[in-house]
Scaffold this active site. Structure first.
Site, PDB file in Angstrom:
ATOM      1  N   VAL A  44       1.137  -1.284  -0.200  1.00 49.12           N
ATOM      2  CA  VAL A  44       0.577  -0.140   0.234  1.00 49.12           C
ATOM      3  C   VAL A  44       1.452   0.718   0.325  1.00 49.12           C
ATOM      4  O   VAL A  44       0.638   2.463  -0.625  1.00 49.12           O
ATOM      5  CB  VAL A  44      -1.289   0.261   1.219  1.00 49.12           C
ATOM      6  CG1 VAL A  44      -2.272   1.302   1.444  1.00 49.12           C
ATOM      7  CG2 VAL A  44      -1.899  -0.968   0.832  1.00 49.12           C
ATOM      8  N   CYS A  45       1.740   0.839   0.834  1.00 43.79           N
ATOM      9  CA  CYS A  45       3.024   2.474   0.877  1.00 43.79           C
ATOM     10  C   CYS A  45       3.272   2.655  -0.687  1.00 43.79           C
ATOM     11  O   CYS A  45       3.427   3.373  -0.906  1.00 43.79           O
ATOM     12  CB  CYS A  45       3.899   1.835   1.723  1.00 43.79           C
ATOM     13  SG  CYS A  45       3.226   2.367   3.570  1.00 43.79           S
ATOM     14  N   HIS A  46       4.105   1.393  -1.541  1.00 48.72           N
ATOM     15  CA  HIS A  46       4.643   2.001  -2.523  1.00 48.72           C
ATOM     16  C   HIS A  46       2.991   2.663  -3.869  1.00 48.72           C
ATOM     17  O   HIS A  46       3.677   3.116  -3.962  1.00 48.72           O
ATOM     18  CB  HIS A  46       4.845   0.358  -3.166  1.00 48.72           C
ATOM     19  CG  HIS A  46       4.456   0.996  -4.052  1.00 48.72           C
ATOM     20  ND1 HIS A  46       4.687  -0.004  -5.270  1.00 48.72           N
ATOM     21  CD2 HIS A  46       6.460   0.248  -5.114  1.00 48.72           C
ATOM     22  CE1 HIS A  46       4.915   0.172  -6.799  1.00 48.72           C
ATOM     23  NE2 HIS A  46       6.374   0.310  -6.259  1.00 48.72           N
ATOM     24  N   LEU A  49       3.183   6.051  -2.613  1.00 47.43           N
ATOM     25  CA  LEU A  49       4.080   7.779  -2.714  1.00 47.43           C
ATOM     26  C   LEU A  49       4.644   6.771  -4.680  1.00 47.43           C
ATOM     27  O   LEU A  49       5.280   8.245  -4.761  1.00 47.43           O
ATOM     28  CB  LEU A  49       5.398   6.222  -2.429  1.00 47.43           C
ATOM     29  CG  LEU A  49       5.485   7.418  -0.558  1.00 47.43           C
ATOM     30  CD1 LEU A  49       4.780   7.201   0.043  1.00 47.43           C
ATOM     31  CD2 LEU A  49       6.916   7.387   0.029  1.00 47.43           C
TER      32      LEU A  49
END
Length: 152
Positions: A44-46, A49
């Site tokens: 999810v962070c990937h 960002l």
């Protein structure tokens, strides 16, 4: 509890992915989109960002600065930024562990990392908008555009 809208944003100094110290107060005069995320290299962070890199930063006004923060080390941030082409600051809240996330009220003590908190800070250092999402739930960057347009 997260920092409240209308409150001064807690100032901090952390190192970015190049080991350069970055102070929030250095961005006075600009609007700051301060984004806390759990961990580099996670799914999810990937996605979040990459959306910042591909969809948000390219069209953001010049008076807007994106700053991201996680408990990952400077070295992890450097590897991730190099791999993904992230040019915005990825700040390491590694030690004291999660201190800045704690100051903003978005540190998960049990898991030892930040939840998905976003704070939009005006040019005078005041929090004008915030959202905190659970760890598995991505944020909508369209909201950032909407809030920034209302601050102009």
């Amino acid at each position: 509890m997260a920092v409240e809208v209308g409150s001064p944003a807690p100032d901090f100094e952390l190192k970015d992915q190049h080991g350069t110290p970055v102070k929030l107060s250095d961005y006075r005069g600009k609007k700051v989109v301060l984004i806390f995320y759990p961990l580099a290299f996670s799914g999810v962070c990937h996605g979040e960002l990459c959306a910042l890199r591909d969809e948000f930063i390219a069209t953001a006004p010049e008076d807007v600065q994106v700053i991201t923060v996680s408990v990952d080390s400077v070295f992890t941030h450097r590897a991730w930024a190099d791999q993904e082409g992230y040019t915005f600051p990825l700040l390491s809240d590694f030690w004291p562990h999660g201190q800045v996330a704690q100051a903003y009220g978005v540190f998960d003590e049990e898991k030892g990392l930040a939840v998905r908190g976003t704070f939009i800070i005006d040019g005078e250092g005041v929090v004008r908008w915030s959202v905190v999402n659970p760890i598995p739930e991505a944020r909508d960057i369209a909201e950032y555009r909407k809030v920034l347009a209302e601050l102009s």
